[in-house]
Design a protein around this motif. Structure first.
Motif, PDB file in Angstrom:
ATOM      1  N   ALA A  80       0.868  -1.185   0.000  1.00  0.00           N
ATOM      2  CA  ALA A  80       0.000   0.000   0.000  1.00  0.00           C
ATOM      3  C   ALA A  80       0.898   1.226   0.000  1.00  0.00           C
ATOM      4  O   ALA A  80       2.002   1.178   0.528  1.00  0.00           O
ATOM      5  CB  ALA A  80      -0.908   0.027   1.224  1.00  0.00           C
ATOM      6  N   PHE A  81       0.400   2.302  -0.620  1.00  0.00           N
ATOM      7  CA  PHE A  81       1.163   3.546  -0.528  1.00  0.00           C
ATOM      8  C   PHE A  81       0.214   4.717  -0.663  1.00  0.00           C
ATOM      9  O   PHE A  81      -0.930   4.580  -1.095  1.00  0.00           O
ATOM     10  CB  PHE A  81       2.264   3.615  -1.609  1.00  0.00           C
ATOM     11  N   THR A  82       0.718   5.887  -0.272  1.00  0.00           N
ATOM     12  CA  THR A  82       0.016   7.135  -0.533  1.00  0.00           C
ATOM     13  C   THR A  82       1.069   8.177  -0.844  1.00  0.00           C
ATOM     14  O   THR A  82       2.222   8.029  -0.433  1.00  0.00           O
ATOM     15  CB  THR A  82      -0.864   7.559   0.655  1.00  0.00           C
ATOM     16  N   ILE A  83       0.676   9.201  -1.582  1.00  0.00           N
ATOM     17  CA  ILE A  83       1.594  10.292  -1.867  1.00  0.00           C
ATOM     18  C   ILE A  83       1.063  11.510  -1.125  1.00  0.00           C
ATOM     19  O   ILE A  83      -0.018  12.013  -1.436  1.00  0.00           O
ATOM     20  CB  ILE A  83       1.709  10.544  -3.382  1.00  0.00           C
ATOM     21  N   VAL A  84       1.795  11.917  -0.101  1.00  0.00           N
ATOM     22  CA  VAL A  84       1.310  12.939   0.820  1.00  0.00           C
ATOM     23  C   VAL A  84       1.748  14.318   0.346  1.00  0.00           C
ATOM     24  O   VAL A  84       2.930  14.558   0.114  1.00  0.00           O
ATOM     25  CB  VAL A  84       1.824  12.668   2.248  1.00  0.00           C
ATOM     26  N   PHE A 101       5.785  13.452  -0.521  1.00  0.00           N
ATOM     27  CA  PHE A 101       6.599  12.264  -0.238  1.00  0.00           C
ATOM     28  C   PHE A 101       5.707  11.036  -0.315  1.00  0.00           C
ATOM     29  O   PHE A 101       4.482  11.145  -0.266  1.00  0.00           O
ATOM     30  CB  PHE A 101       7.281  12.372   1.138  1.00  0.00           C
ATOM     31  N   ALA A 125       4.574   7.628   1.364  1.00  0.00           N
ATOM     32  CA  ALA A 125       4.513   6.771   2.545  1.00  0.00           C
ATOM     33  C   ALA A 125       4.015   5.417   2.080  1.00  0.00           C
ATOM     34  O   ALA A 125       3.108   5.341   1.250  1.00  0.00           O
ATOM     35  CB  ALA A 125       3.569   7.350   3.587  1.00  0.00           C
ATOM     36  N   ALA A 126       4.609   4.364   2.611  1.00  0.00           N
ATOM     37  CA  ALA A 126       4.235   3.040   2.114  1.00  0.00           C
ATOM     38  C   ALA A 126       4.171   2.011   3.224  1.00  0.00           C
ATOM     39  O   ALA A 126       4.814   2.145   4.269  1.00  0.00           O
ATOM     40  CB  ALA A 126       5.227   2.584   1.053  1.00  0.00           C
ATOM     41  N   LEU A 127       3.369   1.009   2.967  1.00  0.00           N
ATOM     42  CA  LEU A 127       3.323  -0.194   3.797  1.00  0.00           C
ATOM     43  C   LEU A 127       4.042  -1.271   2.992  1.00  0.00           C
ATOM     44  O   LEU A 127       3.667  -1.552   1.853  1.00  0.00           O
ATOM     45  CB  LEU A 127       1.867  -0.580   4.056  1.00  0.00           C
ATOM     46  N   GLN A 140       6.267   0.142   8.015  1.00  0.00           N
ATOM     47  CA  GLN A 140       5.851   1.446   7.501  1.00  0.00           C
ATOM     48  C   GLN A 140       7.120   2.259   7.254  1.00  0.00           C
ATOM     49  O   GLN A 140       8.027   2.284   8.078  1.00  0.00           O
ATOM     50  CB  GLN A 140       4.954   2.141   8.524  1.00  0.00           C
ATOM     51  N   ALA A 141       7.209   2.890   6.084  1.00  0.00           N
ATOM     52  CA  ALA A 141       8.399   3.684   5.763  1.00  0.00           C
ATOM     53  C   ALA A 141       8.075   4.630   4.624  1.00  0.00           C
ATOM     54  O   ALA A 141       7.079   4.463   3.921  1.00  0.00           O
ATOM     55  CB  ALA A 141       9.555   2.775   5.362  1.00  0.00           C
ATOM     56  N   ASN A 142       8.961   5.621   4.432  1.00  0.00           N
ATOM     57  CA  ASN A 142       8.874   6.424   3.225  1.00  0.00           C
ATOM     58  C   ASN A 142       9.613   5.687   2.116  1.00  0.00           C
ATOM     59  O   ASN A 142      10.602   4.989   2.364  1.00  0.00           O
ATOM     60  CB  ASN A 142       9.549   7.783   3.430  1.00  0.00           C
TER      61      ASN A 142
END
Ligand code: ZN
Lengths: 399, 131
Positions: free
Chosen positions: B59-63, B74, B76-78, B87-89
Protein backbone atom coordinates in the motif's frame (compact mmCIF):
# COMPACT_ATOMS: atom_id res chain seq x y z
CA UNK A 1 -33.99 -11.78 28.49
CA UNK A 2 -33.04 -8.11 28.41
CA UNK A 3 -35.69 -5.66 27.29
CA UNK A 4 -35.70 -4.08 23.82
CA UNK A 5 -34.28 -0.59 23.46
CA UNK A 6 -35.89 2.06 21.26
CA UNK A 7 -35.03 5.52 20.03
CA UNK A 8 -37.80 7.76 21.31
CA UNK A 9 -36.47 11.11 20.11
CA UNK A 10 -33.50 12.12 18.00
CA UNK A 11 -32.13 15.32 16.52
CA UNK A 12 -29.12 16.68 14.69
CA UNK A 13 -28.12 20.31 14.25
CA UNK A 14 -27.17 21.70 10.89
CA UNK A 15 -23.56 20.72 10.27
CA UNK A 16 -21.23 23.48 9.11
CA UNK A 17 -19.70 26.65 10.46
CA UNK A 18 -21.37 28.01 13.59
CA UNK A 19 -19.07 30.88 14.62
CA UNK A 20 -21.50 32.27 17.19
CA UNK A 21 -22.40 28.97 18.84
CA UNK A 22 -20.04 27.24 21.26
CA UNK A 23 -19.81 23.54 22.09
CA UNK A 24 -22.48 23.77 24.78
CA UNK A 25 -24.86 25.78 22.57
CA UNK A 26 -24.67 23.06 19.92
CA UNK A 27 -25.04 20.21 22.43
CA UNK A 28 -27.99 22.02 24.01
CA UNK A 29 -29.70 22.54 20.64
CA UNK A 30 -29.31 18.85 19.77
CA UNK A 31 -30.46 17.72 23.21
CA UNK A 32 -33.47 20.03 23.37
CA UNK A 33 -34.35 18.84 19.87
CA UNK A 34 -34.15 15.17 20.85
CA UNK A 35 -36.19 15.67 24.04
CA UNK A 36 -38.83 17.61 22.16
CA UNK A 37 -38.90 15.04 19.35
CA UNK A 38 -39.51 12.33 21.96
CA UNK A 39 -42.10 14.36 23.91
CA UNK A 40 -40.07 14.14 27.14
CA UNK A 41 -37.88 16.38 29.32
CA UNK A 42 -34.60 16.15 31.21
CA UNK A 43 -36.63 15.09 34.27
CA UNK A 44 -37.46 11.83 32.47
CA UNK A 45 -33.80 10.96 31.83
CA UNK A 46 -32.04 8.46 34.09
CA UNK A 47 -28.57 8.83 32.56
CA UNK A 48 -26.60 11.02 30.18
CA UNK A 49 -23.74 9.72 28.03
CA UNK A 50 -21.97 12.70 26.52
CA UNK A 51 -19.38 12.46 23.76
CA UNK A 52 -16.82 15.12 22.92
CA UNK A 53 -13.09 15.16 22.15
CA UNK A 54 -11.92 18.75 21.85
CA UNK A 55 -13.65 20.80 24.57
CA UNK A 56 -12.27 19.25 27.73
CA UNK A 57 -13.49 16.36 29.81
CA UNK A 58 -16.91 17.19 31.20
CA UNK A 59 -19.21 18.53 28.50
CA UNK A 60 -22.08 16.45 29.96
CA UNK A 61 -22.15 18.38 33.24
CA UNK A 62 -21.75 21.74 31.48
CA UNK A 63 -24.66 20.78 29.24
CA UNK A 64 -26.78 20.01 32.33
CA UNK A 65 -25.97 23.43 33.73
CA UNK A 66 -27.20 24.95 30.47
CA UNK A 67 -30.48 23.08 30.12
CA UNK A 68 -31.34 20.97 33.15
CA UNK A 69 -29.56 19.84 36.32
CA UNK A 70 -31.44 16.88 37.73
CA UNK A 71 -28.68 15.07 39.59
CA UNK A 72 -28.60 12.01 37.34
CA UNK A 73 -25.33 10.21 36.49
CA UNK A 74 -23.32 11.61 33.59
CA UNK A 75 -20.75 9.53 31.76
CA UNK A 76 -18.42 11.54 29.53
CA UNK A 77 -17.11 9.31 26.75
CA UNK A 78 -14.25 9.65 24.27
CA UNK A 79 -13.58 7.00 21.63
CA UNK A 80 -12.11 8.79 18.61
CA UNK A 81 -14.51 8.93 15.63
CA UNK A 82 -16.68 6.27 17.30
CA UNK A 83 -17.42 8.57 20.26
CA UNK A 84 -21.05 9.24 19.34
CA UNK A 85 -21.75 5.54 18.79
CA UNK A 86 -20.08 4.84 22.12
CA UNK A 87 -22.42 7.28 23.88
CA UNK A 88 -25.37 5.42 22.34
CA UNK A 89 -23.90 2.09 23.39
CA UNK A 90 -23.48 3.29 26.99
CA UNK A 91 -27.18 4.24 27.06
CA UNK A 92 -28.20 0.91 25.54
CA UNK A 93 -26.19 -0.96 28.19
CA UNK A 94 -27.72 1.12 30.98
CA UNK A 95 -31.26 0.45 29.74
CA UNK A 96 -30.69 -3.27 29.18
CA UNK A 97 -29.19 -3.65 32.64
CA UNK A 98 -32.20 -2.01 34.26
CA UNK A 99 -30.18 0.93 35.64
CA UNK A 100 -32.52 3.36 33.88
CA UNK A 101 -35.60 3.27 31.64
CA UNK A 102 -34.71 6.38 29.62
CA UNK A 103 -31.31 7.78 28.76
CA UNK A 104 -29.81 10.57 26.67
CA UNK A 105 -26.85 10.19 24.30
CA UNK A 106 -25.30 13.37 22.93
CA UNK A 107 -22.24 14.02 20.77
CA UNK A 108 -20.83 17.42 19.89
CA UNK A 109 -17.74 18.91 18.27
CA UNK A 110 -16.49 22.33 17.17
CA UNK A 111 -14.16 21.56 14.31
CA UNK A 112 -14.74 24.22 11.64
CA UNK A 113 -11.43 25.63 10.46
CA UNK A 114 -9.41 22.85 12.06
CA UNK A 115 -6.48 21.93 9.86
CA UNK A 116 -5.11 18.56 9.05
CA UNK A 117 -5.74 16.06 11.81
CA UNK A 118 -2.44 14.36 12.37
CA UNK A 119 -1.64 11.19 14.19
CA UNK A 120 0.78 13.18 16.33
CA UNK A 121 4.33 14.31 15.87
CA UNK A 122 6.94 15.86 18.09
CA UNK A 123 8.82 19.05 17.44
CA UNK A 124 12.57 19.06 17.10
CA UNK A 125 14.02 21.09 19.94
CA UNK A 126 17.54 21.46 18.56
CA UNK A 127 20.66 20.86 20.61
CA UNK A 128 21.48 17.18 20.51
CA UNK A 129 19.81 14.08 19.08
CA UNK A 130 18.10 12.41 22.04
CA UNK A 131 16.11 9.20 21.74
CA UNK A 132 12.63 9.58 23.18
CA UNK A 133 9.45 7.58 23.42
CA UNK A 134 8.45 4.03 22.62
CA UNK A 135 10.57 3.89 19.46
CA UNK A 136 13.60 5.76 20.79
CA UNK A 137 13.08 8.39 18.09
CA UNK A 138 15.54 11.29 17.86
CA UNK A 139 13.18 13.37 15.71
CA UNK A 140 9.52 13.62 14.79
CA UNK A 141 8.83 10.53 12.73
CA UNK A 142 5.51 11.52 11.13
CA UNK A 143 6.42 12.19 7.52
CA UNK A 144 9.85 10.59 7.85
CA UNK A 145 8.68 7.05 8.60
CA UNK A 146 5.51 6.99 6.59
CA UNK A 147 2.50 9.07 7.56
CA UNK A 148 0.17 9.13 10.53
CA UNK A 149 -2.08 11.81 9.04
CA UNK A 150 -5.65 10.62 8.57
CA UNK A 151 -5.85 11.20 4.78
CA UNK A 152 -2.61 9.26 4.32
CA UNK A 153 -3.56 6.39 6.60
CA UNK A 154 -6.94 5.90 4.94
CA UNK A 155 -5.41 6.28 1.50
CA UNK A 156 -3.15 3.33 2.27
CA UNK A 157 -6.10 1.35 3.63
CA UNK A 158 -7.87 1.74 0.27
CA UNK A 159 -4.69 0.99 -1.68
CA UNK A 160 -4.03 -2.13 0.38
CA UNK A 161 -7.50 -3.38 -0.55
CA UNK A 162 -6.68 -2.71 -4.20
CA UNK A 163 -3.40 -4.60 -3.90
CA UNK A 164 -5.10 -7.57 -2.28
CA UNK A 165 -8.13 -7.87 -4.54
CA UNK A 166 -7.54 -5.66 -7.60
CA UNK A 167 -10.13 -3.57 -9.39
CA UNK A 168 -9.43 -0.20 -7.75
CA UNK A 169 -8.14 2.99 -9.34
CA UNK A 170 -7.88 6.70 -8.57
CA UNK A 171 -10.94 7.19 -10.78
CA UNK A 172 -12.98 4.59 -8.89
CA UNK A 173 -12.27 6.22 -5.53
CA UNK A 174 -13.17 9.61 -7.04
CA UNK A 175 -16.46 8.18 -8.35
CA UNK A 176 -17.42 7.19 -4.79
CA UNK A 177 -16.90 10.81 -3.76
CA UNK A 178 -18.93 11.93 -6.79
CA UNK A 179 -21.84 9.80 -5.52
CA UNK A 180 -21.78 11.18 -1.98
CA UNK A 181 -21.54 14.80 -3.10
CA UNK A 182 -24.46 14.18 -5.47
CA UNK A 183 -26.47 12.71 -2.59
CA UNK A 184 -25.72 15.74 -0.40
CA UNK A 185 -27.67 18.07 -2.67
CA UNK A 186 -30.87 16.69 -1.09
CA UNK A 187 -29.69 17.19 2.50
CA UNK A 188 -30.34 20.67 3.93
CA UNK A 189 -28.38 19.83 7.10
CA UNK A 190 -25.15 18.97 5.23
CA UNK A 191 -22.16 21.27 5.64
CA UNK A 192 -21.64 21.15 1.87
CA UNK A 193 -24.37 20.33 -0.61
CA UNK A 194 -22.69 21.03 -3.91
CA UNK A 195 -22.51 18.48 -6.69
CA UNK A 196 -19.05 17.96 -8.22
CA UNK A 197 -18.20 16.43 -11.58
CA UNK A 198 -15.73 13.55 -11.63
CA UNK A 199 -13.21 15.84 -13.36
CA UNK A 200 -13.57 18.47 -10.67
CA UNK A 201 -12.95 15.88 -7.96
CA UNK A 202 -9.93 14.33 -9.67
CA UNK A 203 -8.37 17.71 -10.47
CA UNK A 204 -8.92 19.29 -7.05
CA UNK A 205 -6.06 19.71 -4.57
CA UNK A 206 -4.37 16.38 -3.87
CA UNK A 207 -4.17 15.78 -0.12
CA UNK A 208 -2.86 12.22 0.03
CA UNK A 209 -3.03 10.25 -3.21
CA UNK A 210 -5.53 8.99 -4.19
CA UNK A 211 -7.63 11.26 -1.92
CA UNK A 212 -8.14 14.80 -3.24
CA UNK A 213 -9.77 17.45 -1.05
CA UNK A 214 -13.43 16.65 -1.88
CA UNK A 215 -12.65 12.98 -1.16
CA UNK A 216 -11.81 13.85 2.48
CA UNK A 217 -14.33 14.32 5.27
CA UNK A 218 -15.20 17.93 5.96
CA UNK A 219 -14.17 19.43 9.31
CA UNK A 220 -17.17 21.30 10.67
CA UNK A 221 -19.23 22.09 13.77
CA UNK A 222 -22.26 20.08 14.79
CA UNK A 223 -24.10 18.06 17.40
CA UNK A 224 -26.59 15.22 17.55
CA UNK A 225 -28.53 13.68 20.40
CA UNK A 226 -30.89 10.78 21.00
CA UNK A 227 -33.30 9.78 23.76
CA UNK A 228 -33.39 6.02 24.26
CA UNK A 229 -36.13 4.16 26.09
CA UNK A 230 -36.81 0.58 27.15
CA UNK A 231 -39.58 -1.36 25.44
CA UNK A 232 -41.47 -1.63 28.74
CA UNK A 233 -41.38 2.12 29.34
CA UNK A 234 -42.32 2.83 25.73
CA UNK A 235 -45.55 0.84 26.18
CA UNK A 236 -46.63 3.36 28.84
CA UNK A 237 -46.23 6.31 26.44
CA UNK A 238 -48.66 7.65 23.83
CA UNK A 239 -49.54 5.77 20.65
CA UNK A 240 -47.96 8.57 18.63
CA UNK A 241 -44.68 8.20 20.57
CA UNK A 242 -44.83 4.43 20.00
CA UNK A 243 -45.53 4.85 16.29
CA UNK A 244 -42.51 7.11 15.73
CA UNK A 245 -40.14 5.12 17.96
CA UNK A 246 -37.36 3.30 16.11
CA UNK A 247 -36.12 -0.03 17.40
CA UNK A 248 -32.42 -0.45 18.15
CA UNK A 249 -32.16 -4.00 16.83
CA UNK A 250 -28.40 -4.12 17.45
CA UNK A 251 -25.86 -1.90 19.18
CA UNK A 252 -22.33 -3.22 18.85
CA UNK A 253 -18.95 -1.81 19.78
CA UNK A 254 -15.68 -3.56 18.91
CA UNK A 255 -11.92 -2.95 18.94
CA UNK A 256 -9.27 -4.41 16.68
CA UNK A 257 -7.98 -7.85 17.64
CA UNK A 258 -4.26 -8.47 17.07
CA UNK A 259 -3.34 -9.33 13.53
CA UNK A 260 0.03 -9.11 11.75
CA UNK A 261 0.71 -5.50 10.75
CA UNK A 262 -2.12 -3.97 12.82
CA UNK A 263 0.30 -1.86 14.85
CA UNK A 264 2.06 -0.66 11.68
CA UNK A 265 -0.96 0.46 9.63
CA UNK A 266 -4.21 0.67 11.64
CA UNK A 267 -6.51 -2.19 10.70
CA UNK A 268 -10.07 -0.95 10.16
CA UNK A 269 -11.26 -4.21 8.63
CA UNK A 270 -11.14 -6.85 11.37
CA UNK A 271 -13.17 -4.88 13.88
CA UNK A 272 -15.75 -3.68 11.32
CA UNK A 273 -16.29 -7.25 10.09
CA UNK A 274 -16.68 -8.42 13.68
CA UNK A 275 -19.10 -5.60 14.56
CA UNK A 276 -21.18 -6.24 11.45
CA UNK A 277 -21.50 -9.97 12.00
CA UNK A 278 -22.40 -9.48 15.67
CA UNK A 279 -24.96 -6.85 14.69
CA UNK A 280 -26.59 -9.03 12.01
CA UNK A 281 -26.81 -11.90 14.45
CA UNK A 282 -28.30 -9.74 17.23
CA UNK A 283 -30.85 -8.23 14.81
CA UNK A 284 -31.63 -11.58 13.21
CA UNK A 285 -31.07 -10.19 9.73
CA UNK A 286 -28.47 -10.30 6.98
CA UNK A 287 -26.99 -7.56 4.82
CA UNK A 288 -29.55 -8.31 2.08
CA UNK A 289 -32.31 -7.14 4.46
CA UNK A 290 -30.91 -3.61 4.69
CA UNK A 291 -32.77 -0.80 2.95
CA UNK A 292 -30.04 1.79 3.51
CA UNK A 293 -26.61 2.16 5.09
CA UNK A 294 -24.74 5.13 6.51
CA UNK A 295 -21.10 4.11 6.73
CA UNK A 296 -17.93 5.90 7.82
CA UNK A 297 -16.63 7.48 4.60
CA UNK A 298 -14.06 9.63 6.39
CA UNK A 299 -12.26 9.33 3.04
CA UNK A 300 -13.47 7.98 -0.29
CA UNK A 301 -10.92 5.16 0.04
CA UNK A 302 -12.55 4.10 3.31
CA UNK A 303 -16.07 3.75 1.87
CA UNK A 304 -14.86 1.11 -0.57
CA UNK A 305 -13.34 -1.21 2.04
CA UNK A 306 -16.40 -0.95 4.27
CA UNK A 307 -18.71 -2.25 1.50
CA UNK A 308 -16.76 -5.46 1.98
CA UNK A 309 -16.38 -5.22 5.77
CA UNK A 310 -20.14 -4.76 6.25
CA UNK A 311 -20.90 -7.72 3.99
CA UNK A 312 -22.64 -5.65 1.32
CA UNK A 313 -20.69 -7.64 -1.29
CA UNK A 314 -18.67 -10.81 -1.55
CA UNK A 315 -15.07 -10.70 -0.34
CA UNK A 316 -13.07 -8.62 -2.81
CA UNK A 317 -16.22 -7.53 -4.61
CA UNK A 318 -16.39 -3.90 -3.48
CA UNK A 319 -15.27 -2.33 -6.79
CA UNK A 320 -17.84 -4.41 -8.70
CA UNK A 321 -20.57 -3.53 -6.20
CA UNK A 322 -19.86 0.17 -6.65
CA UNK A 323 -19.61 -0.04 -10.44
CA UNK A 324 -23.01 -1.77 -10.57
CA UNK A 325 -24.57 1.43 -9.20
CA UNK A 326 -25.97 -0.44 -6.20
CA UNK A 327 -24.82 2.11 -3.62
CA UNK A 328 -26.35 5.17 -5.32
CA UNK A 329 -29.63 6.31 -3.77
CA UNK A 330 -31.64 4.63 -6.52
CA UNK A 331 -29.59 1.43 -6.29
CA UNK A 332 -30.12 -1.90 -4.55
CA UNK A 333 -28.44 -0.85 -1.30
CA UNK A 334 -28.16 2.95 -1.01
CA UNK A 335 -25.08 4.03 0.95
CA UNK A 336 -24.63 7.49 2.49
CA UNK A 337 -27.74 9.14 1.10
CA UNK A 338 -27.03 11.93 3.62
CA UNK A 339 -23.96 12.85 1.58
CA UNK A 340 -21.68 11.06 3.99
CA UNK A 341 -18.81 12.57 5.92
CA UNK A 342 -17.31 13.93 2.69
CA UNK A 343 -20.17 16.43 2.25
CA UNK A 344 -22.47 16.28 5.28
CA UNK A 345 -19.36 16.85 7.40
CA UNK A 346 -17.63 15.15 10.29
CA UNK A 347 -17.87 16.92 13.66
CA UNK A 348 -16.19 13.89 15.18
CA UNK A 349 -18.20 13.11 18.32
CA UNK A 350 -21.52 14.01 16.69
CA UNK A 351 -21.01 11.70 13.72
CA UNK A 352 -21.95 8.43 15.43
CA UNK A 353 -25.35 9.80 16.46
CA UNK A 354 -25.99 11.89 13.34
CA UNK A 355 -25.76 8.81 11.11
CA UNK A 356 -28.30 7.05 13.36
CA UNK A 357 -30.52 10.15 13.01
CA UNK A 358 -30.29 9.82 9.22
CA UNK A 359 -31.36 6.17 9.31
CA UNK A 360 -34.11 6.81 11.88
CA UNK A 361 -35.50 9.68 9.80
CA UNK A 362 -35.86 7.41 6.75
CA UNK A 363 -37.43 4.62 8.83
CA UNK A 364 -39.99 7.12 10.13
CA UNK A 365 -40.70 8.22 6.56
CA UNK A 366 -39.73 11.79 7.45
CA UNK A 367 -36.71 12.32 5.18
CA UNK A 368 -38.53 14.54 2.68
CA UNK A 369 -37.07 14.72 -0.84
CA UNK A 370 -34.25 12.29 -0.02
CA UNK A 371 -36.55 9.65 1.54
CA UNK A 372 -35.69 6.08 0.61
CA UNK A 373 -39.21 4.80 0.00
CA UNK A 374 -40.47 2.07 2.24
CA UNK A 375 -37.28 1.85 4.31
CA UNK A 376 -37.77 -0.65 7.14
CA UNK A 377 -34.24 -1.59 8.26
CA UNK A 378 -31.02 0.39 8.17
CA UNK A 379 -27.45 0.21 9.46
CA UNK A 380 -25.20 2.98 10.78
CA UNK A 381 -21.44 2.42 11.03
CA UNK A 382 -18.57 4.49 12.41
CA UNK A 383 -14.93 3.76 12.99
CA UNK A 384 -12.33 5.60 14.99
CA UNK A 385 -8.65 4.94 14.60
CA UNK A 386 -7.03 3.42 17.56
CA UNK A 387 -9.37 1.58 16.90
CA UNK A 388 -13.07 1.46 17.79
CA UNK A 389 -16.01 0.46 15.62
CA UNK A 390 -19.68 1.08 16.32
CA UNK A 391 -22.52 -0.53 14.36
CA UNK A 392 -26.20 0.12 15.00
CA UNK A 393 -29.02 -1.69 13.21
CA UNK A 394 -32.35 0.11 13.36
CA UNK A 395 -35.85 -1.10 12.52
CA UNK A 396 -39.05 0.77 11.85
CA UNK A 397 -41.75 0.46 14.47
CA UNK A 398 -44.45 -2.11 13.70
CA UNK A 399 -47.01 0.07 15.49
CA UNK B 1 35.86 9.76 14.90
CA UNK B 2 32.38 10.97 14.20
CA UNK B 3 29.56 9.04 15.80
CA UNK B 4 26.14 8.17 14.50
CA UNK B 5 22.72 7.60 16.07
CA UNK B 6 19.76 5.90 14.40
CA UNK B 7 16.54 7.89 13.88
CA UNK B 8 14.71 5.19 15.86
CA UNK B 9 16.11 2.46 18.07
CA UNK B 10 14.79 -0.34 15.83
CA UNK B 11 17.19 0.73 13.05
CA UNK B 12 20.55 -1.02 13.52
CA UNK B 13 23.37 0.84 11.81
CA UNK B 14 26.59 -0.68 10.40
CA UNK B 15 27.81 -1.97 7.07
CA UNK B 16 24.52 -3.81 6.56
CA UNK B 17 21.83 -1.67 8.18
CA UNK B 18 18.80 -3.63 9.30
CA UNK B 19 15.46 -3.04 10.97
CA UNK B 20 15.30 -5.11 14.13
CA UNK B 21 11.95 -6.24 15.53
CA UNK B 22 11.10 -7.52 18.99
CA UNK B 23 9.63 -10.96 18.36
CA UNK B 24 7.45 -12.75 20.89
CA UNK B 25 9.18 -16.03 21.78
CA UNK B 26 5.82 -17.72 22.26
CA UNK B 27 3.78 -16.73 19.17
CA UNK B 28 6.35 -14.90 16.94
CA UNK B 29 4.32 -11.68 16.73
CA UNK B 30 6.67 -8.83 15.83
CA UNK B 31 6.78 -5.31 17.25
CA UNK B 32 8.92 -2.24 16.71
CA UNK B 33 8.18 -0.46 20.01
CA UNK B 34 9.29 -1.30 23.56
CA UNK B 35 7.25 -4.22 24.85
CA UNK B 36 6.13 -5.36 28.26
CA UNK B 37 3.85 -8.08 26.95
CA UNK B 38 2.62 -9.46 23.65
CA UNK B 39 -0.69 -8.06 22.38
CA UNK B 40 -1.38 -11.32 20.55
CA UNK B 41 -0.70 -13.93 23.26
CA UNK B 42 0.24 -12.01 26.44
CA UNK B 43 3.69 -13.64 26.44
CA UNK B 44 6.42 -11.72 28.24
CA UNK B 45 9.58 -12.93 26.49
CA UNK B 46 10.94 -11.33 23.35
CA UNK B 47 14.03 -11.73 21.20
CA UNK B 48 15.44 -9.29 18.67
CA UNK B 49 15.20 -10.47 15.06
CA UNK B 50 16.39 -8.90 11.82
CA UNK B 51 13.66 -7.95 9.40
CA UNK B 52 14.24 -8.87 5.76
CA UNK B 53 15.73 -5.71 4.19
CA UNK B 54 13.83 -6.29 0.95
CA UNK B 55 10.11 -6.27 0.40
CA UNK B 56 7.09 -5.50 -1.72
CA UNK B 57 4.91 -2.38 -1.56
CA UNK B 58 1.43 -3.49 -0.51
CA UNK B 59 0.00 0.00 0.00
CA UNK B 60 1.16 3.55 -0.53
CA UNK B 61 0.02 7.14 -0.53
CA UNK B 62 1.59 10.29 -1.87
CA UNK B 63 1.31 12.94 0.82
CA UNK B 64 1.05 16.55 -0.33
CA UNK B 65 0.19 18.18 3.01
CA UNK B 66 2.34 17.49 6.07
CA UNK B 67 3.78 18.91 9.28
CA UNK B 68 6.19 21.85 9.00
CA UNK B 69 9.70 20.77 8.08
CA UNK B 70 8.58 17.71 6.13
CA UNK B 71 9.31 18.10 2.40
CA UNK B 72 6.30 17.28 0.21
CA UNK B 73 5.26 15.45 -1.76
CA UNK B 74 6.60 12.26 -0.24
CA UNK B 75 5.60 8.64 -0.58
CA UNK B 76 4.51 6.77 2.55
CA UNK B 77 4.24 3.04 2.11
CA UNK B 78 3.32 -0.19 3.80
CA UNK B 79 5.93 -2.77 2.85
CA UNK B 80 5.68 -6.53 3.19
CA UNK B 81 9.18 -7.66 4.21
CA UNK B 82 8.83 -11.43 3.96
CA UNK B 83 5.75 -11.49 6.17
CA UNK B 84 6.60 -8.55 8.43
CA UNK B 85 4.72 -5.31 7.75
CA UNK B 86 6.89 -2.20 7.83
CA UNK B 87 5.85 1.45 7.50
CA UNK B 88 8.40 3.68 5.76
CA UNK B 89 8.87 6.42 3.23
CA UNK B 90 9.88 5.40 -0.26
CA UNK B 91 13.06 7.23 -1.30
CA UNK B 92 15.04 7.59 -4.53
CA UNK B 93 11.82 7.54 -6.55
CA UNK B 94 9.65 10.21 -8.17
CA UNK B 95 6.66 10.89 -5.91
CA UNK B 96 3.96 10.29 -8.50
CA UNK B 97 1.67 7.36 -9.37
CA UNK B 98 3.52 6.74 -12.64
CA UNK B 99 6.69 5.81 -10.75
CA UNK B 100 5.24 4.22 -7.60
CA UNK B 101 3.11 1.12 -8.05
CA UNK B 102 1.50 -1.51 -5.87
CA UNK B 103 3.63 -4.63 -5.74
CA UNK B 104 6.90 -2.90 -6.62
CA UNK B 105 10.06 -4.40 -5.10
CA UNK B 106 12.00 -2.22 -2.69
CA UNK B 107 15.01 -2.47 -0.37
CA UNK B 108 16.11 -0.79 2.85
CA UNK B 109 18.46 2.17 2.56
CA UNK B 110 19.69 4.86 4.96
CA UNK B 111 20.39 8.58 4.72
CA UNK B 112 21.69 11.39 6.91
CA UNK B 113 19.29 13.55 8.91
CA UNK B 114 22.09 15.98 9.85
CA UNK B 115 24.59 16.50 12.64
CA UNK B 116 23.87 17.92 16.08
CA UNK B 117 25.91 20.30 18.33
CA UNK B 118 28.05 17.41 19.58
CA UNK B 119 28.93 16.25 16.07
CA UNK B 120 26.59 13.26 16.20
CA UNK B 121 24.98 12.39 12.90
CA UNK B 122 21.42 11.03 12.94
CA UNK B 123 20.68 8.34 10.34
CA UNK B 124 17.22 7.76 8.95
CA UNK B 125 15.89 4.96 6.78
CA UNK B 126 13.66 4.52 3.80
CA UNK B 127 13.01 1.95 1.10
CA UNK B 128 14.21 2.46 -2.47
CA UNK B 129 13.06 0.65 -5.63
CA UNK B 130 15.26 -2.26 -6.68
CA UNK B 131 15.93 -2.45 -10.40
ZN1 ZN C 1 2.96 -13.53 21.55
Amino acid sequence: MADDVWILGIHMTKFGKHPTLDTIDLAAEATRGALSDGGVTMKDMGLIASGNLLAGGHVGQTLQKAIGQTGIPVINVANACATGATALKVCVMALRSGEADMALAVGVEKLAGAGLLSGGSRADDGGSWTPEGRYGAVTAVDGRIGTATMPGVFAQIGMEYGHRYGGTSFELFAQISEKNHAHSTLNPLAAYSKRFTLDEIMNDVMIAYPNTRPMCSANCDGAAAAVLVTGAKLKTLSLEQQRRAVKVAASVLTTDPWEEGCQVLPNVNTLTKAAASQAYEAAGIGPDDLDLVELHDCFATAELVHYDNLGLCEEGGAPDLFRSGATWRDGRIPVNVSGGLESKGHPISATGIANVWEIATHLRGEAGPRQIDGARVGLAHVIGLGSACGVHVLERSAA
Amino acid sequence: MSSQIPMVDYLRLGDDPRLVAHECEQCHARYFDHRIACAACEGESFRDVEVDPTGEVKAFTIVSLAAPGIPVPFVAALIDCDGTSVQANLVDVEADPEHVTLGMKVALTTYSLGTDDQGVEAIGFGFAPVP
